[in-house]
Design a protein around this motif. Structure first.
Motif, PDB file in Angstrom:
ATOM      1  N   LYS A   1      68.672  24.895  45.696  1.00 15.52           N
ATOM      2  CA  LYS A   1      69.223  24.861  44.338  1.00 15.52           C
ATOM      3  C   LYS A   1      70.262  25.962  44.121  1.00 15.52           C
ATOM      4  O   LYS A   1      71.281  25.747  43.483  1.00 15.52           O
ATOM      5  N   SER A   2      70.008  27.140  44.686  1.00 15.39           N
ATOM      6  CA  SER A   2      70.939  28.236  44.441  1.00 15.39           C
ATOM      7  C   SER A   2      72.134  28.202  45.389  1.00 15.39           C
ATOM      8  O   SER A   2      73.111  28.899  45.181  1.00 15.39           O
ATOM      9  N   SER A   3      72.050  27.378  46.428  1.00 16.38           N
ATOM     10  CA  SER A   3      73.176  27.289  47.361  1.00 16.38           C
ATOM     11  C   SER A   3      74.332  26.480  46.788  1.00 16.38           C
ATOM     12  O   SER A   3      75.473  26.632  47.219  1.00 16.38           O
ATOM     13  N   TRP A   4      74.025  25.587  45.860  1.00 16.77           N
ATOM     14  CA  TRP A   4      75.068  24.746  45.274  1.00 16.77           C
ATOM     15  C   TRP A   4      75.029  24.861  43.750  1.00 16.77           C
ATOM     16  O   TRP A   4      74.615  23.929  43.061  1.00 16.77           O
ATOM     17  N   PRO A   5      75.412  26.016  43.229  1.00 19.34           N
ATOM     18  CA  PRO A   5      75.340  26.209  41.783  1.00 19.34           C
ATOM     19  C   PRO A   5      76.226  25.185  41.071  1.00 19.34           C
ATOM     20  O   PRO A   5      77.262  24.780  41.596  1.00 19.34           O
ATOM     21  N   GLY A   6      75.786  24.756  39.915  1.00 19.96           N
ATOM     22  CA  GLY A   6      76.545  23.750  39.169  1.00 19.96           C
ATOM     23  C   GLY A   6      76.127  22.342  39.517  1.00 19.96           C
ATOM     24  O   GLY A   6      76.385  21.402  38.773  1.00 19.96           O
ATOM     25  N   ARG A   7      75.468  22.189  40.655  1.00 23.39           N
ATOM     26  CA  ARG A   7      74.969  20.866  41.025  1.00 23.39           C
ATOM     27  C   ARG A   7      73.514  20.716  40.584  1.00 23.39           C
ATOM     28  O   ARG A   7      72.804  21.698  40.436  1.00 23.39           O
ATOM     29  N   GLU A   8      73.107  19.492  40.411  1.00 24.66           N
ATOM     30  CA  GLU A   8      71.710  19.247  40.070  1.00 24.66           C
ATOM     31  C   GLU A   8      70.983  18.604  41.239  1.00 24.66           C
ATOM     32  O   GLU A   8      71.615  17.990  42.111  1.00 24.66           O
ATOM     33  N   ALA A   9      69.677  18.758  41.241  1.00 27.30           N
ATOM     34  CA  ALA A   9      68.873  18.255  42.363  1.00 27.30           C
ATOM     35  C   ALA A   9      68.168  16.957  41.995  1.00 27.30           C
ATOM     36  O   ALA A   9      67.528  16.865  40.949  1.00 27.30           O
ATOM     37  N   LEU A  10      68.322  15.954  42.849  1.00 27.18           N
ATOM     38  CA  LEU A  10      67.481  14.765  42.751  1.00 27.18           C
ATOM     39  C   LEU A  10      66.538  14.836  43.955  1.00 27.18           C
ATOM     40  O   LEU A  10      66.981  14.721  45.105  1.00 27.18           O
ATOM     41  N   VAL A  11      65.266  15.079  43.670  1.00 27.53           N
ATOM     42  CA  VAL A  11      64.311  15.262  44.766  1.00 27.53           C
ATOM     43  C   VAL A  11      63.668  13.909  45.080  1.00 27.53           C
ATOM     44  O   VAL A  11      62.841  13.430  44.316  1.00 27.53           O
ATOM     45  N   THR A  12      64.051  13.311  46.180  1.00 30.83           N
ATOM     46  CA  THR A  12      63.477  12.019  46.565  1.00 30.83           C
ATOM     47  C   THR A  12      62.116  12.253  47.229  1.00 30.83           C
ATOM     48  O   THR A  12      61.771  13.390  47.566  1.00 30.83           O
TER      49      THR A  12
END
Lengths: 464, 464
Positions: free
Chosen positions: B336-347
């Motif tokens: 999550k912190s590696s791609w700030p501004g992006r959101e996570a969809l956890v499959t």
């Protein structure tokens, strides 16, 4: 026999005629056959179905359900007839659906440690089929000819449940024909899933009252590297119970842990010509590596001796283990043949481990106080024990004594936060205890039954 | 936000007013509080409840249900808000029932290896309470603050499920308030029971749609005598998967078995300042005796090396194990912190073990082919893996790509006889997959939902 069954109602007759056209020789109405399909293993009176039909596929079962459902005719699932609470009786008549011809092992998947079978496959047959794979199916209710479909329907368990779990733990999915004739596969084969309601576990243990199970997928296990069996006699039954619970609490790799009380040992000594010390006796089996089994056995021996045990005998070779366990295997037969003319009421309560010793001790005292013949055998690693009450079916006053004993036994189990039935199910025989155990939960069960089987065609008069 | 929620309907307003009288300060309508109770951990939009209420007892919950039921107002159970599929969103408004004040450990019974807790007890709190008993509660979904009630509701599992099972295996009973206001305890505390339908497993995994869980009894386990942890990198992700499945097939005493793929390792290397070889890596833990752990580790090492592994590092002391497992613990945070501004969809798909390597390999290829950022972490001992898709919520074309990827991922899992969700549940996010996975089974689920919650007050818009 109910006269209504000799002259089946018009609806039943219509469905039988329709099914006769579809199934030909695979539908029978002769009394001998019908009698074979009514309960005969328990004290409950036989209640015969009006016909027996042998499906050979899920599609056959769909055809049966559609015909029966249209005219609200009861369908009673029949596996091997080894259930103990009148599950296969037909109190309202109807048609017994005998799954013995649906006996194919569909697929064994060693890499997934699972296999799919038709409902009529017996556990003995499955394990024979698995012999070369190094795998086995562990649930062992004692009846070798029990079918996997029947075992799923009653939520069966048995001697190995302490290690490998019951059917509830070992069924990955079932294929079930619903009252609507729809076919539902309750889950796929992943080892775990959070996808929707757990229909698998709803069907497992529903005793044929929510649908007819036609196929199922079950877990398999690797044959253990090493097995050690041991038999040890105790000075008191409470001591035997305490040693059992300590073995579980300590996390020993116990795969079976069975108790036989003194009257039970006496019966097997006589019937199986053994010379066991007539005392409460534990039969135990450890699965694991040579090292873990050896270590577990020594820990168990020390615990047992601290509880007054003596003469622990152990064996790891197959012949030696079979010799040691012979008394346990012969237990029910020995009891039944020791009192010819009497019938067996096999009780089945289970309690939390911490209450096992007290529950068993109180039960032994109760049996003595009322002059009953009731040897005890128990899957004590699960807190489950059976008092096998041998009673004279022609003595009405004894019948009342037995009924009152059963009531007290169940009340005792519930007082100890236990259950009326650890593994045999409710069937007809334990329906009066369902409300005492579940209270308002019975409303939920009834609501589910009504919603999924609105005409009440599936195994009426059972569970609810 | 839906205007209907700013000006709650008269029914909702009436129920809120009635509950305000009963609960006073324990009912809140402020937007900040309501926003905290709407889903915020996922890509799904927050949908706020109209109010939040904090019961302190089962009787409080009954009062809430009776008021809400009378006017058909939605109730959304809220544990810690750590679910990942929008379970706590309020698409139709209504009242969030926050269980955080029902946080008493009611009874710990070391002799029975179980304990009873209120629904709001967190797993971290329970294990802290248990520390002096030598027992622990094993289910570990990753979210330390997850409540046991919430975990039961979603049928949660996690890293230790390969050894100790999921919530479905570890809940002995739940106390649940039904739509009628009736309180049902689904079972007693015996380790096994065949008494009636399995209401416990029906409620576990029902995601708050059939009733509100207020208390539960769960199994406990003895702290293992010995623990060995190991980390080992593989030349290929398929090799890592094959080594995992072999460990299970051989029956090693695996208690955790986790996979991190190369992008995931790279993320933790950067974020947690580690220097792991950037390759598909297995994290494994063995529980048992010193002898069994040592033997299992050596067997595993040989299997891993045969699959091209190198540099296996192991530790048995607590500090050393924590060091080895740090990468695994930091995985989601690192991504999550590696791609700030992006959101996570956890499959969250799971497949049978024999298909794990193929399912993961195809998924990695799919991720690459579509230029997605989606590190993989998996509970591979259960055949369960999560591709964590990091997407730009403002890029509508990427949203479509992600949605199509999720569709393919689930189709792939189903093709391999797997499931759309191994442990996160259906919630809002996976509703469209329910029919694909269960077919006619969804009719059964809908029938049960309709029968038990005819007004649809419990968590509407979830699961069904």
């Amino acid at each position: 026999m109910n006269a209504g069954h000799i002259q089946p109602s018009e609806r039943v007759a219509t469905v039988i005629a329709e099914l006769k056209e579809l199934f030909g020789e695979r539908l029978a109405v002769g009394e001998a056959i019908r009698r074979q399909h009514a309960n005969s293993l328990t004290f409950l009176d036989a209640q015969l179905p009006d016909a027996v039909v042998w499906p050979e596929s899920t599609a056959d079962v769909v055809a049966i359900v559609r015909q029966a459902s249209a005219l609200a005719v009861p369908l009673i699932a029949f596996g091997a007839g080894t259930s103990l609470e009148g599950h296969v009786n037909a109190p309202d008549g109807g048609i017994a659906v005998d799954f013995s011809r649906m006996n194919r092992v569909l697929q064994v998947r060693p890499d997934d440690l699972d296999c799919s079978v038709e409902a009529g496959v017996t556990r003995q047959r499955l394990n024979a089929d698995l012999r070369d794979t190094g795998l086995f199916f562990p649930v062992d209710p004692g009846a070798d000819h029990a079918t996997l479909g029947g075992m799923a329907a009653t939520g069966a368990s048995g001697t190995t449940t302490v290690r490998y779990g019951s059917m509830r733990d070992n069924v990955l999915n079932v294929t079930v024909v619903l009252a609507s004739g729809e076919v539902v596969k309750t889950a796929q084969r992943a080892r775990k899933s959070s996808s929707g309601y757990d229909l698998t576990r709803l069907m497992v243990g529903s005793e044929g009252t929510l649908g007819l199970i036609t196929e199922l997928t079950v877990k398999l296990y690797g044959t253990p590297e090493h097995v050690i069996a041991a038999v040890v006699a105790f000075a008191s039954i409470a001591g035997a119970c305490r040693a059992s619970t300590q073995a579980i609490q300590l996390g020993l790799n116990v795969a079976r842990l069975e108790l036989l009380d003194t009257p039970q040992i006496r019966a097997v000594n006589i019937r199986s010509k053994l010379a066991l010390l007539e005392a409460p006796t534990l039969f135990v089996e450890f699965h694991g590596s040579l090292e873990s089994c050896t270590k577990d056995l020594e820990t168990f021996r020390a615990m047992a001796e601290a509880e007054g045990a003596q003469n622990l005998r152990a064996a790891s070779d197959e012949d030696g283990r079979r010799q040691l366990w012979k008394a346990r295997h012969d237990a029910l037969w020995a009891v039944k043949s020791s009192w010819p003319g009497r019938e067996a009421l096999v009780t089945d309560v289970a309690v939390p481990l911490s209450h096992l010793a007290a529950a068993v001790e109180e039960t032994v005292a109760d049996i003595a106080a009322h002059g009953l013949i009731a040897p005890i055998v128990g899957h004590v690693g699960d807190g489950n024990f059976h008092a096998i009450v041998m009673f004279d079916p022609h003595d009405t006053s004894e019948a009342k004594t037995v009924e009152a004993f059963l009531d007290r036994l169940v009340e005792r189990a519930l007082r100890f936060e236990g259950t009326a039935t650890g593994e045999h199910g409710i069937g007809q025989g334990k329906r009066r205890f369902l409300l005492r155990e579940h209270g308002a939960g019975v409303d939920v069960m009834r609501t589910i039954k009504q919603a999924l089987d609105p005409k009440g065609i599936f195994n009426p008069g059972k569970v609810i």
